[in-house]
Design an enzyme around this catalytic site. Sequence first.
Site, PDB file in Angstrom:
ATOM      1  N   HIS A 109      -0.395  -6.435   6.829  1.00  0.00           N
ATOM      2  CA  HIS A 109       0.792  -7.129   6.317  1.00  0.00           C
ATOM      3  C   HIS A 109       1.499  -7.891   7.440  1.00  0.00           C
ATOM      4  CE1 HIS A 109       0.928  -3.718   3.089  1.00  0.00           C
ATOM      5  NE2 HIS A 109      -0.115  -4.520   2.950  1.00  0.00           N
ATOM      6  N   HIS A 273      -1.088  -9.369  -4.062  1.00  0.00           N
ATOM      7  CA  HIS A 273      -1.111  -8.514  -2.874  1.00  0.00           C
ATOM      8  C   HIS A 273      -2.498  -8.472  -2.257  1.00  0.00           C
ATOM      9  CE1 HIS A 273       0.112  -5.502  -0.002  1.00  0.00           C
ATOM     10  NE2 HIS A 273      -1.051  -4.912  -0.240  1.00  0.00           N
ATOM     11  N   ASP A 277      -3.365  -9.336   1.593  1.00  0.00           N
ATOM     12  CA  ASP A 277      -4.214  -8.564   2.503  1.00  0.00           C
ATOM     13  C   ASP A 277      -5.295  -9.448   3.119  1.00  0.00           C
ATOM     14  OD1 ASP A 277      -2.917  -6.151   2.209  1.00  0.00           O
ATOM     15  OD2 ASP A 277      -4.333  -5.342   0.742  1.00  0.00           O
ATOM     16  N   HIS A 300     -10.396  -4.634   2.480  1.00  0.00           N
ATOM     17  CA  HIS A 300     -10.424  -4.768   3.939  1.00  0.00           C
ATOM     18  C   HIS A 300     -11.845  -4.717   4.494  1.00  0.00           C
ATOM     19  CE1 HIS A 300      -6.148  -4.443   3.730  1.00  0.00           C
ATOM     20  NE2 HIS A 300      -6.188  -3.204   3.293  1.00  0.00           N
TER      21      HIS A 300
END
Length: 333
Positions: A109, A273, A277, A300
């Site tokens: 973030h 969101h 990321d 991720h």
Amino acid sequence: MVGNDALRQAQPPAVQSSPAPASATRTSRAPRQQTLRHAISCVGVGLHTGRRINLVLRPAAEETGIVFRRTDLDGRTIAARFDQVVDTRLSTVIGDARDPALRVATIEHLMAAFAGCGVDNALVDVDGPEIPVLDGSAADFVFLLDCAGLAEQAATRPVIDILVPVRVAEGDAFAELRPARDPSTRDPGLSMTSSIEFAAAAIGEQTFATRLDRQVFRRDLANCRTFTLRQDIEALHKAGLARGGSLDNAVVVDGARVLNPSGLRRPDEFVRHKMLDAVGDLYLAGAAINGLFTGHKSGHALNNRLLRALFADPAAWRLRSRAPQPQSLRIAA
């Protein structure tokens, strides 16, 4: 995999273009690198460790890049680079494989805020193994950067052009980078499309697409919070994760219900969101990317695999300017 030295030493081929009119030459120039004008600090809780964490964002000299410094570990530093990522379970963690204690988790973030605000060089002081989660989005980090102010530097901002498609996949999930529609433009940027699918009715299938710039980041992505499913919370706690999670810093979904009393900030906050990321994870390339990103059910791990695949192929990318040199840490006065 292309390491730091190879990326720094890459010499992009000359871009052929028609001579610009004299008036355009006077008024246009390549974007310059930026750092913070002043240092700024905050205190928060780590999402996964639950620890109280002190964070200080400091200016850094041009060509430094983003560097994290563990003030509780004799000031040892880690470069914010894709090849320093050591874990991607529910957050992006950078560290030194030779020194297990030297790591910083949940950086995505903050990295997204740096990317979205155009910060090229900064020193991040942190006195624990994780960045504070704050409200679970990048909005508070953007606020900190606004309070600190930004300072333009002399060096030209580096840009990584995507030259050929690069794709990584796991099952039906994938992440992909493709060349920009106009790779020679003087206004490079990253166009992004993210899509997700969850069985929970409150989330379902969502897709969001945009061309990323600073205004779009602030307006459409920065305040979108991390989220989890209620049934996963116990398993996360048993794994030693999400110890600092609460309805103040994460959206919690139970089937068709959002458990946060204030509800969602946007109907499609979940996919936004995920894109937030991705913005942070892709900034670990060490420079802004000019190209097209598509992520379907990506996280991720796939985002990091995508950068590793990109830099493993020298024919897949081109560096327009010098890349940041994070291991040559210099702090701006």
